[in-house]
Design an enzyme around this catalytic site. Structure first.
Site, short mmCIF file in Angstrom:
data_model
loop_
_atom_site.label_atom_id
_atom_site.label_comp_id
_atom_site.label_asym_id
_atom_site.label_seq_id
_atom_site.Cartn_x
_atom_site.Cartn_y
_atom_site.Cartn_z
N PRO A 1 -0.58 8.76 -1.24
CG PRO A 1 -2.65 9.44 -2.08
CD PRO A 1 -2.02 8.69 -0.95
CD GLU B 1 -2.39 1.24 2.83
OE1 GLU B 1 -3.36 0.50 3.05
OE2 GLU B 1 -1.93 2.03 3.70
CD GLU C 1 -15.75 4.32 15.56
OE1 GLU C 1 -16.89 4.11 15.12
OE2 GLU C 1 -14.91 5.01 14.97
CD GLN D 1 -5.35 -0.97 10.80
OE1 GLN D 1 -4.34 -0.97 10.09
NE2 GLN D 1 -6.26 -0.01 10.75
CE1 TYR E 1 -2.28 -1.41 5.31
CE2 TYR E 1 -1.51 -2.86 7.06
CZ TYR E 1 -2.51 -2.42 6.23
OH TYR E 1 -3.75 -2.99 6.30
CE LYS F 1 -16.47 -4.24 6.88
NZ LYS F 1 -15.38 -3.31 7.22
P1 FAD Z 1 -16.97 -0.05 9.02
O1 FAD Z 1 -16.90 -1.41 8.45
O2 FAD Z 1 -18.14 0.81 8.62
O3 FAD Z 1 -16.94 -0.19 10.60
C1 FAD Z 1 -16.73 0.95 11.43
C2 FAD Z 1 -17.26 0.66 12.83
O4 FAD Z 1 -18.69 0.63 12.81
C3 FAD Z 1 -16.83 -0.69 13.37
O5 FAD Z 1 -16.65 -0.54 14.77
C4 FAD Z 1 -18.02 -1.60 13.09
O6 FAD Z 1 -18.08 -2.68 14.01
C5 FAD Z 1 -19.18 -0.64 13.25
N1 FAD Z 1 -20.34 -0.92 12.40
C6 FAD Z 1 -20.34 -1.33 11.12
N2 FAD Z 1 -21.61 -1.41 10.65
C7 FAD Z 1 -22.43 -1.01 11.66
C8 FAD Z 1 -23.83 -0.84 11.82
N3 FAD Z 1 -24.67 -1.11 10.81
N4 FAD Z 1 -24.31 -0.40 13.02
C9 FAD Z 1 -23.47 -0.11 14.05
N5 FAD Z 1 -22.11 -0.26 13.95
C10 FAD Z 1 -21.61 -0.69 12.79
N6 FAD Z 1 -8.74 5.11 6.39
C11 FAD Z 1 -8.61 6.18 5.58
O7 FAD Z 1 -9.03 7.29 5.95
N7 FAD Z 1 -8.05 6.06 4.34
C12 FAD Z 1 -7.59 4.87 3.87
O8 FAD Z 1 -7.10 4.80 2.75
C13 FAD Z 1 -7.70 3.73 4.71
N8 FAD Z 1 -7.26 2.51 4.31
C14 FAD Z 1 -7.42 1.42 5.13
C15 FAD Z 1 -6.99 0.15 4.69
C16 FAD Z 1 -7.12 -0.97 5.49
C17 FAD Z 1 -6.68 -2.32 5.01
C18 FAD Z 1 -7.69 -0.83 6.80
C19 FAD Z 1 -7.81 -2.02 7.70
C20 FAD Z 1 -8.12 0.42 7.24
C21 FAD Z 1 -7.98 1.55 6.42
N9 FAD Z 1 -8.41 2.81 6.83
C22 FAD Z 1 -8.29 3.90 6.00
C23 FAD Z 1 -8.96 3.01 8.18
C24 FAD Z 1 -10.48 2.89 8.24
O9 FAD Z 1 -11.10 3.90 7.46
C25 FAD Z 1 -10.88 3.01 9.71
O10 FAD Z 1 -10.43 1.91 10.43
C26 FAD Z 1 -12.35 3.30 9.99
O11 FAD Z 1 -12.46 3.73 11.34
C27 FAD Z 1 -13.28 2.12 9.82
O12 FAD Z 1 -13.43 1.78 8.51
P2 FAD Z 1 -14.25 0.45 8.08
O13 FAD Z 1 -14.33 0.48 6.62
O14 FAD Z 1 -13.70 -0.73 8.75
O15 FAD Z 1 -15.69 0.82 8.72
#
Ligand code: FAD
Length: 317
Positions: free
Chosen positions: A22, A19, A185, A210, A301, A199
């Protein structure tokens, strides 16, 4: 080619990927190329490009501060396109819920499709800098699962606000994030795994984790995910420690534990050059154990600097 196709075509042979982030606004793309060049000999089938959230900055104007919103590292899609065509490699833009309306996301996805970018990493994004909680952008998605749903619907030719299905079906392969040590969270690991399953049920095709430093956390996570009915590839994300401050910064930012052996080794280092070597040695050992477990891909990473990733890849691929 899709990430899942790369994995299937490899027939069990582990792949190397990484990964990148930018460059900061105003900087040249050349530095990025200089860091990608040494890694191309290890034949990465795909490279991920992160997206940074917008943030507030304060500009002084005649003794007063003007609040402006900006993106410090813009250009994810441009970088994906530039790298894809320069190196003939698949690139994966990280697409966030935070900071984008559903319409803006649709336009971005249309551009991806035109550019032949058919892998998308679908993420919620973190809270904005200085904010404690993630606040959904008005007109945007609340959770990554909603974003996955939007992308999956486009695969079926269902675009926003369209009164009929379109014949153009972008065949996106969708990646999502997984957390071997639980998302910070999430109220429990079980809940977090159920959210991950949502998902996948919405249409995600693979998971990237992560960063973690204790492989047992990853093994347990994979076993729990499989027990929950998640059958897609779960790609481990690996971060070599690079500076002493990572001992504080990484647990704080990513909610993770570090093995005592790694902490001791870093603490004994006299400078960050030594820390970087400890990070490399640890990541090689960690990667070897993951390969024995049978992971499909080792995903690193790089944080924009590749000398350490090259040393690791040289020892493994
Ligand atoms: P989600 O899957 O939406 O989950 C977020 C939280 O909400 C979790 O605690 C989950 O349990 C909870 N949740 C999910 N659905 C629900 C629901 N329906 N009701 C209640 N709770 C729910 N961040 C960046 O800003 N830019 C990046 O490029 C980036 N790249 C990443 C790449 C990888 C491989 C990883 C692991 C993380 C990356 N992140 C990045 C960080 C990521 O955006 C954060 O970890 C963010 O806080 C959660 O993203 P998520 O897509 O896992 O969210």
């Amino acid at each position: 080619m899709k990430v899942t196709e790369h994995i299937n075509n490899a027939k069990g042979k582990p792949l190397f990927s990484f990964e990148i982030i930018p460059p900061q606004k105003g900087k040249n793309i050349q530095e990025l190329y200089d860091n990608i060049d040494p890694l191309m000999e290890f034949n990465p089938p795909f490279i991920d490009v992160t997206t940074s959230r917008e943030e507030y900055i304060y500009i002084e104007k005649e003794g007063l501060y003007d609040k402006k919103i900006t993106r410090m590292r813009p250009g994810t899609l441009g970088i994906c396109a530039a790298i894809k065509f320069k190196y003939d490699v698949d690139t994966i833009p990280h697409v966030l819920c935070g900071g984008f309306t559903k319409e803006e996301t649709e336009y971005l996805l249309v551009d991806c499709h035109y550019l032949g970018i058919n892998n998308i990493m679908a993420l919620r994004g973190d809270a904005m800098k200085g904010e404690k909680y993630f606040v959904p952008t008005p007109g945007g998605h609340n959770y990554a699962s909603d974003l996955v749903d939007q992308i999956a619907k486009m695969r079926e030719g269902k675009y926003l606000h369209a009164t009929q299905e379109h014949g153009n079906h972008p065949d996106f392969c969708i990646g999502v994030a997984g957390y071997p040590e639980k998302h910070l969270e999430a109220p429990s690991m079980d809940t977090d795994i159920k959210r991950l399953k949502e998902k996948i049920d919405q249409g995600a095709d693979y998971v990237v984790t992560q960063m973690f430093f204790d492989n047992q956390r990853y093994f347990d996570f994979v076993n729990r995910a499989r027990a929950e009915g998640i059958t897609v590839p779960i790609i481990p994300g690996i971060k070599p420690i690079a500076v002493k401050r990572h001992l504080q910064l990484l647990p704080q930012a990513f909610w993770l534990d570090m093995p005592q052996e790694l902490i001791n080794a870093v603490e004994q280092c006299k400078n960050n050059k030594e820390v970087r070597q400890v990070g490399v040695d640890f990541a090689i050992q960690q990667s070897k154990e993951l390969l024995e477990f049978g992971v499909p891909v080792l995903h690193y990473y790089s944080m924009g600097k590749s000398d350490n990733i090259k040393k690791i890849a040289s020892a493994l691929f």
